[in-house]
Design a protein around this motif. Structure first.
Motif, PDB file in Angstrom:
ATOM      1  N   LYS A   4      -0.773   0.805 -19.288  1.00  0.00           N
ATOM      2  CA  LYS A   4       0.229  -0.099 -19.860  1.00  0.00           C
ATOM      3  C   LYS A   4       1.501  -0.048 -19.017  1.00  0.00           C
ATOM      4  N   ILE A   5       1.873  -1.213 -18.492  1.00  0.00           N
ATOM      5  CA  ILE A   5       3.080  -1.277 -17.661  1.00  0.00           C
ATOM      6  C   ILE A   5       4.299  -1.303 -18.580  1.00  0.00           C
ATOM      7  N   THR A   6       5.233  -0.388 -18.327  1.00  0.00           N
ATOM      8  CA  THR A   6       6.414  -0.302 -19.185  1.00  0.00           C
ATOM      9  C   THR A   6       7.679  -0.818 -18.487  1.00  0.00           C
ATOM     10  N   SER A   7       7.739  -0.690 -17.175  1.00  0.00           N
ATOM     11  CA  SER A   7       8.901  -1.202 -16.432  1.00  0.00           C
ATOM     12  C   SER A   7       8.542  -1.301 -14.959  1.00  0.00           C
ATOM     13  N   TRP A   8       9.392  -1.960 -14.189  1.00  0.00           N
ATOM     14  CA  TRP A   8       9.106  -2.102 -12.762  1.00  0.00           C
ATOM     15  C   TRP A   8      10.402  -2.312 -11.994  1.00  0.00           C
ATOM     16  N   THR A   9      10.307  -2.062 -10.686  1.00  0.00           N
ATOM     17  CA  THR A   9      11.419  -2.379  -9.789  1.00  0.00           C
ATOM     18  C   THR A   9      10.894  -3.325  -8.725  1.00  0.00           C
ATOM     19  N   GLU A  10      11.773  -4.163  -8.226  1.00  0.00           N
ATOM     20  CA  GLU A  10      11.389  -5.068  -7.145  1.00  0.00           C
ATOM     21  C   GLU A  10      12.287  -4.815  -5.954  1.00  0.00           C
ATOM     22  N   THR A  11      11.771  -5.103  -4.778  1.00  0.00           N
ATOM     23  CA  THR A  11      12.590  -4.954  -3.576  1.00  0.00           C
ATOM     24  C   THR A  11      12.725  -6.311  -2.904  1.00  0.00           C
ATOM     25  N   SER A 127       6.917  -0.006   5.174  1.00  0.00           N
ATOM     26  CA  SER A 127       6.181  -0.976   4.367  1.00  0.00           C
ATOM     27  C   SER A 127       4.992  -1.407   5.213  1.00  0.00           C
ATOM     28  N   ILE A 128       3.886  -1.709   4.560  1.00  0.00           N
ATOM     29  CA  ILE A 128       2.716  -2.196   5.294  1.00  0.00           C
ATOM     30  C   ILE A 128       2.875  -3.706   5.424  1.00  0.00           C
TER      31      ILE A 128
ATOM     32  N   ARG B   8       3.723   3.130  -6.564  1.00  0.00           N
ATOM     33  CA  ARG B   8       4.517   2.484  -5.523  1.00  0.00           C
ATOM     34  C   ARG B   8       3.626   1.535  -4.731  1.00  0.00           C
ATOM     35  N   ALA B  10       2.849   0.056  -1.432  1.00  0.00           N
ATOM     36  CA  ALA B  10       3.143   0.409  -0.038  1.00  0.00           C
ATOM     37  C   ALA B  10       3.471  -0.812   0.813  1.00  0.00           C
ATOM     38  N   GLU B  11       3.266  -2.007   0.267  1.00  0.00           N
ATOM     39  CA  GLU B  11       3.533  -3.215   1.054  1.00  0.00           C
ATOM     40  C   GLU B  11       4.994  -3.642   0.998  1.00  0.00           C
ATOM     41  N   ASN B  12       5.721  -3.181  -0.012  1.00  0.00           N
ATOM     42  CA  ASN B  12       7.136  -3.586  -0.058  1.00  0.00           C
ATOM     43  C   ASN B  12       8.039  -2.577  -0.773  1.00  0.00           C
ATOM     44  N   GLY B  13       7.484  -1.474  -1.203  1.00  0.00           N
ATOM     45  CA  GLY B  13       8.308  -0.428  -1.813  1.00  0.00           C
ATOM     46  C   GLY B  13       8.628  -0.642  -3.280  1.00  0.00           C
ATOM     47  N   SER B  14       8.184  -1.756  -3.864  1.00  0.00           N
ATOM     48  CA  SER B  14       8.439  -1.960  -5.293  1.00  0.00           C
ATOM     49  C   SER B  14       7.575  -0.989  -6.109  1.00  0.00           C
ATOM     50  N   THR B  15       7.983  -0.762  -7.340  1.00  0.00           N
ATOM     51  CA  THR B  15       7.284   0.235  -8.157  1.00  0.00           C
ATOM     52  C   THR B  15       6.985  -0.291  -9.559  1.00  0.00           C
ATOM     53  N   LEU B  16       5.981   0.308 -10.163  1.00  0.00           N
ATOM     54  CA  LEU B  16       5.626   0.059 -11.564  1.00  0.00           C
ATOM     55  C   LEU B  16       5.627   1.389 -12.295  1.00  0.00           C
ATOM     56  N   ASN B  17       6.151   1.407 -13.497  1.00  0.00           N
ATOM     57  CA  ASN B  17       5.961   2.571 -14.358  1.00  0.00           C
ATOM     58  C   ASN B  17       4.874   2.219 -15.362  1.00  0.00           C
ATOM     59  N   MET B  18       3.956   3.132 -15.557  1.00  0.00           N
ATOM     60  CA  MET B  18       2.809   2.878 -16.434  1.00  0.00           C
ATOM     61  C   MET B  18       2.613   4.027 -17.411  1.00  0.00           C
ATOM     62  N   GLU B  71       0.627   6.082  -4.848  1.00  0.00           N
ATOM     63  CA  GLU B  71       0.896   4.967  -3.931  1.00  0.00           C
ATOM     64  C   GLU B  71      -0.362   4.108  -3.794  1.00  0.00           C
TER      65      GLU B  71
END
Lengths: 199, 79
Positions: A4-11, A127-128, B8, B10-18, B71
């Motif tokens: 279950k996804i609870t939060s996220w960050t974007e770049t 980053s890939i 995380r 790895a393609e752009n550094g964004s993250t998800l909390n699960m 990751e």
């Protein structure tokens, strides 16, 4: 139970000037149409590959040619913006042992930890930004498998696929736009004091 | 017991909390992240540090702990 996804960050890509024109070149393996695209877009290329990263990919493809195998790896760097356009820089590449033949390639499952070691050894936050692989003696193109990989994995605007033919000394780069394969303009850049012929 | 992990990209550094449970599989985590980032789940692997997490194993099998950072790494196929 699903996660279950609870939060996220974007770049978002950072603003940064691309390498200066005096430190950018085409590649001697460019096909005719890659050279034409390079000349057309030289002042605003969407992809810059550091000279050492290019050498690693080219030499890897030549090593694969000797074994009559495709080779593959990940391109690492970052995405940036400048004057309202997005571009990617490849600073290094990583690979590991491969399951490969003359017409297929993927990472060997038992060797993924070698890939992780290489990622951890990088001296920058990566980053890939795409992948590379070779088509020994087959010419540069995106096969059905390659297109599937590009659509399913490398589907961000700055993502690229680089294909090398080490037998015919050819190199092309691609991206997917609206489900169609497009040729990606690119240039090789070098750091200010990296020119071995300087002086 | 539910634990929270971070994935995380790895393609752009964004993250998800699960939030995951002991019987959540690594495949479940990959599928959740891939769906969120609009990726093909089958073309990715997860790592924790230098260790590859096997798709069929569970959170419990993999000994994941609260606040672990994983990751998501592409596992492309060329032809």
């Amino acid at each position: 139970m699903p996660a279950k996804i609870t939060s996220w960050t974007e770049t978002t890509p950072k603003e940064r000037s691309p390498p200066p024109p005096e430190r950018i070149s085409n590649h001697r393996w460019f096909t005719e149409r890659m050279n034409a695209l390079y000349q057309e877009m030289r002042s605003e290329l969407p992809l810059y590959i550091q000279k050492t990263a290019e050498e690693k990919m080219r030499n890897h493809s030549l090593a694969g040619l000797a074994k009559e195998q495709e080779v593959m790896g990940l391109m690492l760097g970052g995405a940036f913006t400048h004057d309202g356009r997005i571009y990617a820089i490849v600073r290094d590449v990583v690979t590991t042992n491969l399951d490969a033949s003359i017409s297929s390639v993927r990472f060997h499952e038992e060797s993924m930890e070698g890939l992780f070691d290489s990622l951890d050894d990088l001296d920058f936050e990566y980053s890939i930004v795409g992948w590379y692989h070779s088509h020994p003696g087959m010419g540069c193109f995106m096969s059905e498998t390659d297109v599937g990989t590009q659509q399913g994995v490398f589907n961000l605007p700055h993502h690229s696929a680089l294909v090398l033919d080490p037998l015919n000394h050819e190199l092309e780069a691609y991206y997917i736009h609206e489900n169609r394969v497009k040729l990606r303009a690119m240039g090789i850049y070098w750091d200010e004091y990296q020119d071995p012929y300087r002086g | 017991m539910v634990i929270e992990i971070t994935v995380r990209n790895a393609e752009n550094g964004s993250t998800l909390n699960m939030e995951v449970e002991p019987h959540t599989t690594i495949e479940d985590i990959i599928e959740g992240a891939a769906e969120f980032w609009q990726k093909e789940a089958g073309a990715y692997v997860l790592r924790r540090g230098k260790r590859l997490l096997k798709g069929q194993s569970t959170v419990q099998d993999a000994e994941l702990k609260n606040k672990d950072v994983l990751e998501l790494i592409p596992d492309p196929e060329g032809g």
